[in-house]
Design a protein around this motif. Structure first.
Motif, PDB file in Angstrom:
ATOM      1  N   GLU A 155       1.144   1.095   7.887  1.00 19.18           N
ATOM      2  CA  GLU A 155       1.575   1.954   6.780  1.00 19.18           C
ATOM      3  C   GLU A 155       2.227   3.232   7.312  1.00 19.18           C
ATOM      4  O   GLU A 155       3.284   3.660   6.826  1.00 19.18           O
ATOM      5  CB  GLU A 155       0.381   2.298   5.883  1.00 19.18           C
ATOM      6  CG  GLU A 155      -0.144   1.122   5.089  1.00 19.18           C
ATOM      7  CD  GLU A 155      -1.349   1.489   4.243  1.00 19.18           C
ATOM      8  OE1 GLU A 155      -1.538   2.692   3.981  1.00 19.18           O
ATOM      9  OE2 GLU A 155      -2.097   0.584   3.857  1.00 19.18           O
TER      10      GLU A 155
ATOM     11  N   SER B 135       0.823  -1.208   0.000  1.00 22.20           N
ATOM     12  CA  SER B 135       0.000   0.000   0.000  1.00 22.20           C
ATOM     13  C   SER B 135       0.856   1.257   0.000  1.00 22.20           C
ATOM     14  O   SER B 135       0.537   2.250  -0.676  1.00 22.20           O
ATOM     15  CB  SER B 135      -0.925  -0.002   1.223  1.00 22.20           C
ATOM     16  OG  SER B 135      -1.801  -1.114   1.194  1.00 22.20           O
TER      17      SER B 135
ATOM     18  N   ASN C  86      -5.414   8.724   2.258  1.00 18.83           N
ATOM     19  CA  ASN C  86      -5.348   7.312   1.878  1.00 18.83           C
ATOM     20  C   ASN C  86      -6.614   6.582   2.305  1.00 18.83           C
ATOM     21  O   ASN C  86      -7.191   5.791   1.533  1.00 18.83           O
ATOM     22  CB  ASN C  86      -4.115   6.682   2.528  1.00 18.83           C
ATOM     23  CG  ASN C  86      -3.793   5.310   1.963  1.00 18.83           C
ATOM     24  OD1 ASN C  86      -4.193   4.969   0.849  1.00 18.83           O
ATOM     25  ND2 ASN C  86      -3.059   4.523   2.730  1.00 18.83           N
TER      26      ASN C  86
ATOM     27  N   ARG D 106       3.843   1.570  -1.269  1.00 15.83           N
ATOM     28  CA  ARG D 106       4.409   1.727  -2.614  1.00 15.83           C
ATOM     29  C   ARG D 106       3.417   2.377  -3.565  1.00 15.83           C
ATOM     30  O   ARG D 106       3.787   3.154  -4.449  1.00 15.83           O
ATOM     31  CB  ARG D 106       4.827   0.364  -3.157  1.00 15.83           C
ATOM     32  CG  ARG D 106       6.078  -0.212  -2.489  1.00 15.83           C
ATOM     33  CD  ARG D 106       6.319  -1.624  -2.966  1.00 15.83           C
ATOM     34  NE  ARG D 106       7.527  -2.184  -2.359  1.00 15.83           N
ATOM     35  CZ  ARG D 106       7.875  -3.459  -2.442  1.00 15.83           C
ATOM     36  NH1 ARG D 106       7.094  -4.322  -3.110  1.00 15.83           N
ATOM     37  NH2 ARG D 106       8.980  -3.882  -1.870  1.00 15.83           N
ATOM     38  N   GLN D 107       2.115   2.060  -3.384  1.00 10.09           N
ATOM     39  CA  GLN D 107       1.097   2.617  -4.264  1.00 10.09           C
ATOM     40  C   GLN D 107       0.818   4.099  -3.984  1.00 10.09           C
ATOM     41  O   GLN D 107       0.208   4.774  -4.811  1.00 10.09           O
ATOM     42  CB  GLN D 107      -0.208   1.818  -4.131  1.00 10.09           C
ATOM     43  CG  GLN D 107      -0.098   0.389  -4.663  1.00 10.09           C
ATOM     44  CD  GLN D 107      -1.367  -0.413  -4.448  1.00 10.09           C
ATOM     45  OE1 GLN D 107      -2.358   0.116  -3.942  1.00 10.09           O
ATOM     46  NE2 GLN D 107      -1.340  -1.683  -4.825  1.00 10.09           N
ATOM     47  N   LEU D 108       1.279   4.587  -2.820  1.00 10.14           N
ATOM     48  CA  LEU D 108       1.049   5.996  -2.510  1.00 10.14           C
ATOM     49  C   LEU D 108       1.870   6.930  -3.391  1.00 10.14           C
ATOM     50  O   LEU D 108       1.505   8.087  -3.586  1.00 10.14           O
ATOM     51  CB  LEU D 108       1.402   6.272  -1.037  1.00 10.14           C
ATOM     52  CG  LEU D 108       0.448   5.685   0.006  1.00 10.14           C
ATOM     53  CD1 LEU D 108       0.995   5.920   1.399  1.00 10.14           C
ATOM     54  CD2 LEU D 108      -0.937   6.296  -0.129  1.00 10.14           C
ATOM     55  N   GLY D 109       2.985   6.441  -3.912  1.00  8.82           N
ATOM     56  CA  GLY D 109       3.785   7.216  -4.849  1.00  8.82           C
ATOM     57  C   GLY D 109       4.372   8.474  -4.227  1.00  8.82           C
ATOM     58  O   GLY D 109       5.011   8.444  -3.168  1.00  8.82           O
ATOM     59  N   THR D 110       4.127   9.610  -4.886  1.00 11.66           N
ATOM     60  CA  THR D 110       4.732  10.879  -4.466  1.00 11.66           C
ATOM     61  C   THR D 110       4.314  11.275  -3.063  1.00 11.66           C
ATOM     62  O   THR D 110       5.116  11.839  -2.302  1.00 11.66           O
ATOM     63  CB  THR D 110       4.339  11.995  -5.453  1.00 11.66           C
ATOM     64  OG1 THR D 110       4.696  11.594  -6.776  1.00 11.66           O
ATOM     65  CG2 THR D 110       5.038  13.300  -5.105  1.00 11.66           C
ATOM     66  N   ARG D 111       3.075  11.001  -2.698  1.00  8.32           N
ATOM     67  CA  ARG D 111       2.610  11.372  -1.351  1.00  8.32           C
ATOM     68  C   ARG D 111       3.426  10.658  -0.276  1.00  8.32           C
ATOM     69  O   ARG D 111       3.725  11.231   0.773  1.00  8.32           O
ATOM     70  CB  ARG D 111       1.133  11.044  -1.206  1.00  8.32           C
ATOM     71  CG  ARG D 111       0.206  11.991  -1.964  1.00  8.32           C
ATOM     72  CD  ARG D 111      -1.232  11.578  -1.794  1.00  8.32           C
ATOM     73  NE  ARG D 111      -1.475  10.258  -2.399  1.00  8.32           N
ATOM     74  CZ  ARG D 111      -2.575   9.531  -2.174  1.00  8.32           C
ATOM     75  NH1 ARG D 111      -3.499   9.980  -1.342  1.00  8.32           N
ATOM     76  NH2 ARG D 111      -2.738   8.377  -2.767  1.00  8.32           N
ATOM     77  N   ALA D 112       3.787   9.396  -0.532  1.00  3.59           N
ATOM     78  CA  ALA D 112       4.594   8.660   0.437  1.00  3.59           C
ATOM     79  C   ALA D 112       5.968   9.307   0.595  1.00  3.59           C
ATOM     80  O   ALA D 112       6.487   9.455   1.705  1.00  3.59           O
ATOM     81  CB  ALA D 112       4.741   7.206   0.010  1.00  3.59           C
ATOM     82  N   TRP D 113       6.559   9.729  -0.527  1.00  5.38           N
ATOM     83  CA  TRP D 113       7.870  10.363  -0.459  1.00  5.38           C
ATOM     84  C   TRP D 113       7.807  11.692   0.284  1.00  5.38           C
ATOM     85  O   TRP D 113       8.718  12.027   1.045  1.00  5.38           O
ATOM     86  CB  TRP D 113       8.424  10.574  -1.875  1.00  5.38           C
ATOM     87  CG  TRP D 113       8.952   9.323  -2.483  1.00  5.38           C
ATOM     88  CD1 TRP D 113       8.397   8.575  -3.466  1.00  5.38           C
ATOM     89  CD2 TRP D 113      10.172   8.654  -2.123  1.00  5.38           C
ATOM     90  NE1 TRP D 113       9.174   7.483  -3.756  1.00  5.38           N
ATOM     91  CE2 TRP D 113      10.273   7.507  -2.950  1.00  5.38           C
ATOM     92  CE3 TRP D 113      11.178   8.918  -1.199  1.00  5.38           C
ATOM     93  CZ2 TRP D 113      11.344   6.633  -2.857  1.00  5.38           C
ATOM     94  CZ3 TRP D 113      12.250   8.031  -1.117  1.00  5.38           C
ATOM     95  CH2 TRP D 113      12.326   6.916  -1.937  1.00  5.38           C
TER      96      TRP D 113
END
Length: 388
Positions: free
Chosen positions: A316, A20, A288, A22-29
């Motif tokens: 997460e 999950s 999310n 990994r699927q967040l993409g830019t927001r996770a970074w």
């Protein structure tokens, strides 16, 4: 028994949470870097403060553990602080220091320098050594002899046995001092100065005014007693002067106190940055949860428990916090090392900064991830599916 074995295992929970994230993409970074910046600032500030404290301890050892510095202020312009009588038993030696600014010339090079005048007792107090030639002695008092600091001699391209001009006089260079390093207790850096007999200062056109005395205690273990005895002795001898005796330890304790205050202020700023990083994690997790309401409803409809949903989102946020904390520790250590090197300190690692930085990041990740996780766990399957 069935309830205990029901639901996904921790390995599955972690793998799902990682997928999950990994699927967040830019927001996770963005959330990860928010935590990393706050953690890095906290780790860097603590290590900088620790390095400053270690540097102060090394500096104290370098100053001379038996050194006393006396600042004299004449209450009467005609007052003369020398000569002194017999010293107290707790004082091994005392030397005067007088200063003047003059232009030194040699080989077509002219430099404005600090000229220090003293007596042969100076070398009993300070650990001054020569790289060339010899030190000054009592026999040089009425002779135009000088010592040059290491940096000054290099800049003037002068060595032992040559001559330099100070004012209207030519002086013989009888020695070049070895590099001493800066001593913040003294009002002069001997590496960049000219050292001559106190009586020779008259050749520069003014009577030497002794504003500083340097003394060596007989026993470095009783510095406070030596300072008190020296102050009482000088006040009795120099009644027309205001006497202030300073210890290296007192100065460095003051420096260390100022360093702790600054480190605390900077650590507070770093804590605010870390708090903002935690808020960023919460914002990401709230979005999310909002975007995955349908997935939550399906999971609940298929038998997932509320705590399974809560753990999914909580893990997460913890994964984001762990990754941010590890990155922040590396950045903080690098930042602390670069700062220490840039100001000329040796880098000293504060071990306590690592668990504090990582632990703070995890606590904030848990705290700010709790609300979105609980919100997801409280969703009703029908309401969540109806949003689709």
């Amino acid at each position: 028994m069935l309830e205990a074995n029901y639901g996904p295992g921790w390995q599955l929970r972690l793998s799902e949470a990682l997928g999950s994230v990994r699927q967040l993409g830019t927001r996770a970074w963005l959330a990860l870097f928010g935590i990393a910046v706050g953690c890095a600032a906290l780790v860097a500030m603590m290590n900088i403060g620790y390095s400053a404290a270690q540097h102060a301890r090394q500096l104290y050892r370098g100053l001379g553990s038996d050194l006393l510095v006396v600042n004299l202020q004449a209450l009467d312009q005609s007052a003369a602080p020398l000569p002194l009588g017999e010293l107290p038993p707790v004082i091994r030696a005392v030397a005067p220091l007088a200063f003047a600014v003059s232009s030194v010339q040699a080989k077509g090079i002219s430099i404005e320098v600090m000229v220090a005048g003293s007596t042969a007792q100076l070398f009993e107090v300070l650990p001054l050594q020569v790289a060339q030639g010899r030190l000054l002695s009592a026999y040089d008092d009425w002779v135009p002899h000088v010592l040059l600091g290491a940096s000054l001699a290099t800049e003037l391209q002068v060595s032992k046995g040559e001559r330099v001009r100070l004012g209207t006089y030519l002086f013989d260079v009888v020695g070049v001092l070895a590099a001493q390093g800066y001593n913040p207790m003294l009002p002069v850096n001997f590496d960049d100065a000219v050292l001559m007999p106190l009586s020779g200062m008259r050749r520069l056109g003014t009577l030497p005014e002794v504003a500083t005395l340097v003394a060596a205690a007989a026993d470095a273990a009783s510095m406070k007693h030596a300072a008190s005895s020296l102050e009482q002795y000088l006040r009795a001898q120099l009644v027309q002067h205001d006497v202030d005796v300073q210890l290296p330890r007192q100065m460095l304790e003051s420096m260390a106190g100022q360093s702790r205050v600054m480190t605390g202020l900077l650590a507070g700023t770093a804590a605010i940055a870390l708090l903002l990083g935690g808020v960023g994690v919460m914002n990401v997790m709230v979005m999310n949860v909002t975007q995955r309401r349908c997935e939550i409803g399906v999971r609940l409809a298929l038998g997932a428990r509320a705590r399974d949903i809560a753990w999914l989102f909580l893990l997460e946020s913890l994964l984001l916090s762990v990754a941010g904390a590890l990155l922040g520790v590396l950045l903080g250590l690098a930042g602390g090392w670069l700062f220490a090197r840039s100001v000329g300190w040796g880098f000293a690692l504060d071990i306590s900064a690592l668990p504090l930085g990582v632990g703070s990041s995890l606590v904030l990740g848990l705290f700010f991830g709790m609300q979105p996780a609980l919100a997801a766990a409280r969703l009703q399957p029908a309401a969540a599916l109806r949003d689709e």
